[in-house]
Scaffold this motif. Structure first.
Motif, PDB file in Angstrom:
ATOM      1  N   MET A 176     -31.580   7.198   6.316  1.00 49.79           N
ATOM      2  CA  MET A 176     -30.785   7.985   5.374  1.00 49.79           C
ATOM      3  C   MET A 176     -30.912   7.377   3.990  1.00 49.79           C
ATOM      4  SD  MET A 176     -26.851   9.277   5.677  1.00 49.79           S
ATOM      5  CE  MET A 176     -26.002   8.419   4.368  1.00 49.79           C
ATOM      6  N   VAL A 177     -31.416   8.167   3.035  1.00 51.57           N
ATOM      7  CA  VAL A 177     -31.656   7.697   1.676  1.00 51.57           C
ATOM      8  C   VAL A 177     -31.152   8.728   0.673  1.00 51.57           C
ATOM      9  CG1 VAL A 177     -33.620   6.247   2.283  1.00 51.57           C
ATOM     10  CG2 VAL A 177     -33.993   8.650   1.748  1.00 51.57           C
ATOM     11  N   ARG A 178     -31.135   8.324  -0.597  1.00 50.30           N
ATOM     12  CA  ARG A 178     -30.527   9.181  -1.619  1.00 50.30           C
ATOM     13  C   ARG A 178     -31.483  10.162  -2.271  1.00 50.30           C
ATOM     14  NH1 ARG A 178     -27.642   5.024  -5.521  1.00 50.30           N
ATOM     15  NH2 ARG A 178     -29.544   3.884  -4.983  1.00 50.30           N
ATOM     16  N   ASN A 179     -32.796   9.899  -2.220  1.00 48.43           N
ATOM     17  CA  ASN A 179     -33.708  10.797  -2.932  1.00 48.43           C
ATOM     18  C   ASN A 179     -35.077  10.864  -2.255  1.00 48.43           C
ATOM     19  OD1 ASN A 179     -35.427   8.618  -4.071  1.00 48.43           O
ATOM     20  ND2 ASN A 179     -33.584   8.135  -5.275  1.00 48.43           N
ATOM     21  N   ALA A 180     -35.886  11.826  -2.704  1.00 46.31           N
ATOM     22  CA  ALA A 180     -37.180  12.089  -2.073  1.00 46.31           C
ATOM     23  C   ALA A 180     -38.152  10.926  -2.239  1.00 46.31           C
ATOM     24  CB  ALA A 180     -37.778  13.368  -2.644  1.00 46.31           C
ATOM     25  N   GLU A 181     -38.093  10.237  -3.377  1.00 42.98           N
ATOM     26  CA  GLU A 181     -39.005   9.116  -3.601  1.00 42.98           C
ATOM     27  C   GLU A 181     -38.766   8.018  -2.557  1.00 42.98           C
ATOM     28  OE1 GLU A 181     -40.215   5.838  -7.044  1.00 42.98           O
ATOM     29  OE2 GLU A 181     -38.819   7.461  -7.515  1.00 42.98           O
ATOM     30  N   GLN A 182     -37.502   7.696  -2.319  1.00 43.27           N
ATOM     31  CA  GLN A 182     -37.174   6.704  -1.305  1.00 43.27           C
ATOM     32  C   GLN A 182     -37.621   7.191   0.072  1.00 43.27           C
ATOM     33  OE1 GLN A 182     -32.948   6.260  -1.781  1.00 43.27           O
ATOM     34  NE2 GLN A 182     -33.124   4.907  -3.569  1.00 43.27           N
ATOM     35  N   ALA A 183     -37.444   8.477   0.331  1.00 44.59           N
ATOM     36  CA  ALA A 183     -37.837   9.040   1.623  1.00 44.59           C
ATOM     37  C   ALA A 183     -39.337   8.894   1.849  1.00 44.59           C
ATOM     38  CB  ALA A 183     -37.427  10.507   1.702  1.00 44.59           C
ATOM     39  N   ASN A 184     -40.132   9.155   0.823  1.00 50.19           N
ATOM     40  CA  ASN A 184     -41.584   9.057   0.955  1.00 50.19           C
ATOM     41  C   ASN A 184     -42.021   7.648   1.346  1.00 50.19           C
ATOM     42  OD1 ASN A 184     -41.982  11.746   0.304  1.00 50.19           O
ATOM     43  ND2 ASN A 184     -42.246  11.345  -1.883  1.00 50.19           N
ATOM     44  N   ASP A 185     -41.408   6.656   0.729  1.00 51.56           N
ATOM     45  CA  ASP A 185     -41.760   5.265   1.023  1.00 51.56           C
ATOM     46  C   ASP A 185     -41.467   4.912   2.482  1.00 51.56           C
ATOM     47  OD1 ASP A 185     -42.570   4.896  -1.582  1.00 51.56           O
ATOM     48  OD2 ASP A 185     -40.702   3.950  -2.229  1.00 51.56           O
ATOM     49  N   LEU A 186     -40.338   5.389   2.989  1.00 54.04           N
ATOM     50  CA  LEU A 186     -39.946   5.038   4.354  1.00 54.04           C
ATOM     51  C   LEU A 186     -40.701   5.859   5.394  1.00 54.04           C
ATOM     52  CD1 LEU A 186     -36.159   4.567   3.654  1.00 54.04           C
ATOM     53  CD2 LEU A 186     -37.788   2.781   4.250  1.00 54.04           C
ATOM     54  N   GLU A 187     -41.079   7.068   5.024  1.00 52.33           N
ATOM     55  CA  GLU A 187     -41.893   7.871   5.932  1.00 52.33           C
ATOM     56  C   GLU A 187     -43.255   7.225   6.162  1.00 52.33           C
ATOM     57  OE1 GLU A 187     -41.859  11.710   4.126  1.00 52.33           O
ATOM     58  OE2 GLU A 187     -39.814  12.166   4.814  1.00 52.33           O
ATOM     59  N   LYS A 188     -43.755   6.527   5.159  1.00 49.36           N
ATOM     60  CA  LYS A 188     -45.030   5.812   5.306  1.00 49.36           C
ATOM     61  C   LYS A 188     -44.921   4.693   6.337  1.00 49.36           C
ATOM     62  CE  LYS A 188     -46.550   6.768   0.570  1.00 49.36           C
ATOM     63  NZ  LYS A 188     -46.787   6.188  -0.776  1.00 49.36           N
ATOM     64  N   LEU A 189     -43.709   4.196   6.538  1.00 47.78           N
ATOM     65  CA  LEU A 189     -43.487   3.165   7.554  1.00 47.78           C
ATOM     66  C   LEU A 189     -43.308   3.760   8.944  1.00 47.78           C
ATOM     67  CD1 LEU A 189     -40.993   0.798   5.671  1.00 47.78           C
ATOM     68  CD2 LEU A 189     -43.424   0.411   6.091  1.00 47.78           C
ATOM     69  N   GLY A 190     -43.186   5.085   9.009  1.00 44.70           N
ATOM     70  CA  GLY A 190     -43.041   5.745  10.297  1.00 44.70           C
ATOM     71  C   GLY A 190     -41.660   6.272  10.594  1.00 44.70           C
ATOM     72  N   ALA A 191     -40.769   6.252   9.609  1.00 42.52           N
ATOM     73  CA  ALA A 191     -39.407   6.719   9.835  1.00 42.52           C
ATOM     74  C   ALA A 191     -39.266   8.213   9.532  1.00 42.52           C
ATOM     75  CB  ALA A 191     -38.429   5.942   8.959  1.00 42.52           C
ATOM     76  N   GLU A 192     -38.444   8.871  10.307  1.00 43.30           N
ATOM     77  CA  GLU A 192     -37.935  10.189   9.929  1.00 43.30           C
ATOM     78  C   GLU A 192     -36.903   9.950   8.826  1.00 43.30           C
ATOM     79  OE1 GLU A 192     -35.122  13.647  11.973  1.00 43.30           O
ATOM     80  OE2 GLU A 192     -36.032  12.098  13.227  1.00 43.30           O
ATOM     81  N   THR A 193     -36.744  10.888   7.913  1.00 44.68           N
ATOM     82  CA  THR A 193     -35.804  10.646   6.820  1.00 44.68           C
ATOM     83  C   THR A 193     -34.798  11.784   6.676  1.00 44.68           C
ATOM     84  OG1 THR A 193     -37.347  11.605   5.206  1.00 44.68           O
ATOM     85  CG2 THR A 193     -37.409   9.212   5.501  1.00 44.68           C
ATOM     86  N   MET A 194     -33.664  11.428   6.105  1.00 46.41           N
ATOM     87  CA  MET A 194     -32.605  12.377   5.791  1.00 46.41           C
ATOM     88  C   MET A 194     -32.065  12.015   4.414  1.00 46.41           C
ATOM     89  SD  MET A 194     -30.324  14.819   6.374  1.00 46.41           S
ATOM     90  CE  MET A 194     -30.550  15.225   8.106  1.00 46.41           C
ATOM     91  N   ILE A 195     -32.087  12.957   3.492  1.00 46.25           N
ATOM     92  CA  ILE A 195     -31.567  12.706   2.146  1.00 46.25           C
ATOM     93  C   ILE A 195     -30.088  13.060   2.111  1.00 46.25           C
ATOM     94  CG2 ILE A 195     -31.724  13.339  -0.292  1.00 46.25           C
ATOM     95  CD1 ILE A 195     -34.707  13.850   0.167  1.00 46.25           C
ATOM     96  N   VAL A 218     -30.274   4.795  10.335  1.00 45.24           N
ATOM     97  CA  VAL A 218     -30.051   3.637   9.473  1.00 45.24           C
ATOM     98  C   VAL A 218     -29.536   4.133   8.124  1.00 45.24           C
ATOM     99  CG1 VAL A 218     -31.069   1.635   8.330  1.00 45.24           C
ATOM    100  CG2 VAL A 218     -31.826   2.282  10.638  1.00 45.24           C
ATOM    101  N   ILE A 219     -28.300   3.791   7.814  1.00 45.22           N
ATOM    102  CA  ILE A 219     -27.668   4.162   6.549  1.00 45.22           C
ATOM    103  C   ILE A 219     -27.812   2.983   5.588  1.00 45.22           C
ATOM    104  CG2 ILE A 219     -25.513   4.857   5.422  1.00 45.22           C
ATOM    105  CD1 ILE A 219     -24.616   5.981   8.145  1.00 45.22           C
ATOM    106  N   GLY A 220     -28.410   3.248   4.434  1.00 47.71           N
ATOM    107  CA  GLY A 220     -28.757   2.165   3.523  1.00 47.71           C
ATOM    108  C   GLY A 220     -30.174   1.691   3.787  1.00 47.71           C
ATOM    109  N   ALA A 221     -31.011   2.621   4.253  1.00 42.06           N
ATOM    110  CA  ALA A 221     -32.370   2.271   4.688  1.00 42.06           C
ATOM    111  C   ALA A 221     -33.255   1.801   3.546  1.00 42.06           C
ATOM    112  CB  ALA A 221     -33.012   3.465   5.391  1.00 42.06           C
ATOM    113  N   ASN A 222     -32.916   2.146   2.306  1.00 41.70           N
ATOM    114  CA  ASN A 222     -33.741   1.728   1.178  1.00 41.70           C
ATOM    115  C   ASN A 222     -33.318   0.376   0.607  1.00 41.70           C
ATOM    116  OD1 ASN A 222     -35.981   2.540  -0.604  1.00 41.70           O
ATOM    117  ND2 ASN A 222     -34.424   2.430  -2.220  1.00 41.70           N
ATOM    118  N   GLY A 223     -32.272  -0.206   1.166  1.00 41.97           N
ATOM    119  CA  GLY A 223     -31.845  -1.526   0.714  1.00 41.97           C
ATOM    120  C   GLY A 223     -32.767  -2.615   1.239  1.00 41.97           C
ATOM    121  N   GLN A 224     -32.531  -3.827   0.797  1.00 47.38           N
ATOM    122  CA  GLN A 224     -33.441  -4.913   1.152  1.00 47.38           C
ATOM    123  C   GLN A 224     -33.436  -5.222   2.649  1.00 47.38           C
ATOM    124  OE1 GLN A 224     -33.824  -8.231  -1.859  1.00 47.38           O
ATOM    125  NE2 GLN A 224     -31.932  -7.331  -2.619  1.00 47.38           N
ATOM    126  N   ILE A 225     -32.267  -5.195   3.275  1.00 44.82           N
ATOM    127  CA  ILE A 225     -32.202  -5.391   4.721  1.00 44.82           C
ATOM    128  C   ILE A 225     -32.681  -4.135   5.435  1.00 44.82           C
ATOM    129  CG2 ILE A 225     -30.639  -5.724   6.685  1.00 44.82           C
ATOM    130  CD1 ILE A 225     -28.944  -7.510   4.835  1.00 44.82           C
TER     131      ILE A 225
END
Length: 220
Positions: A31-50, A6-13
C-alpha cells in the motif's frame, strides 16, 4: 498461500520487507501513496494498492489479505499533527479494517518506549504516546497481533543477530532497519510470534532463535 498487506511499503523498513518477501515467493500487496512508488515496488514483484492513510482506507486493500503489516510512519521531519494522523489514527483505521476483514495476524512495527511513554525520550514523547495508543487499540481489537518495538534504527547492513532483552545502556539500544524487516518476516512465518510483544535490538542470537527464546522465557 497467505497474502500480506504491507502498509508503509515505501518506507525504509517496508521496502526491505517487500524485497525479502519477494525472494521468499510470499504473496504481498504494497500500500503506497502514489503511482511512482507503486511502480518501484511492482518491479520487486509486489502487487500494489494506492491509498492515503490520512483518508478513508479502501476495502479493496484488505479484502484478499490474510495478514497485515503496519510499518508506516510520519517521519522525523514532520510535526506532531502528522504523527497523530499517521502513526496513531492511520494505525487505528488499519486495525479496524483488519478486524472487519477477519485478518489472521496484524504485525505492528511500534517503538521501544511505546509501552511506557512517560519514561521514554522526552523529545519524542508525542510519538511514543501515539505508538502507545495505536498498540493499545490493536491489543483491545481482538485481532491476532504481533507488536514489535525496535530500538533506535540504523542503516547498517543486516546482522541477522538480535536480542529481545533491553540492553543496559542506551548506546546499545539500536537495531538495523534491515534486521527489523527480517524480524517482521520471521513473525509472519512462525506461529510463536502470534499475540506477542517484543522489543528488538541487535544482539547475539539468530532471529528465529531469539523469538523462540522470548516465548520460552514468557512461559517460565
Amino acid at each position: 498461500m497467505d497474502k500480506t498487506l504491507v502498509i508503509g511499503a515505501n518506507g525504509q523498513i517496508g521496502k526491505q520487507l517487500i524485497g525479502l518477501m519477494a525472494l521468499a515467493k510470499m504473496p504481498v500487496k504494497a500500500m503506497v501513496r502514489n503511482a511512482e512508488q507503486a511502480n518501484d515496488l511492482e518491479k520487486l514483484g509486489a502487487e500494489t494498492m494506492i491509498a492515503d492513510l490520512e483518508e478513508a482506507l479502501p476495502d479493496g486493500a484488505f479484502a484478499d489479505c490474510d495478514k497485515v503489516v503496519f510499518t508506516a510512519g510520519s517521519g522525523g521531519k514532520t510535526g506532531a499533527d502528522k504523527t497523530i494522523l499517521i502513526d496513531l489514527w492511520g494505525a487505528v483505521k488499519a486495525v479496524d479494517m483488519a478486524k472487519k476483514h477477519h485478518v489472521r495476524q496484524f504485525v505492528m512495527v511500534s517503538a521501544r518506549d511505546a509501552g511506557d511513554p512517560e519514561n521514554g525520550t522526552p523529545a519524542i514523547k508525542h510519538y511514543n504516546i501515539c505508538k502507545h495508543f495505536a498498540d493499545k487499540h490493536l491489543l483491545e481489537s481482538g485481532v491476532p497481533y504481533t507488536i514489535l518495538r525496535p530500538g533506535l534504527l540504523t542503516n547498517e547492513a543486516a546482522t541477522g543477530l538480535i536480542t529481545t532483552h533491553r540492553p543496559e545502556t542506551k548506546e546499545a539500544m539500536t537495531i538495523t532497519r534491515a534486521d527489523v524487516a527480517a524480524c517482521v518476516l520471521q513473525s509472519l512465518n512462525h506461529s510463536e510470534a502470534i499475540n506477542q510483544i517484543d522489543e528488538l535490538y541487535n544482539g547475539d542470537l539468530p532471529i528465529a532463535e531469539a523469538f523462540i527464546k522470548a516465548v520460552s522465557n514468557r512461559l517460565g
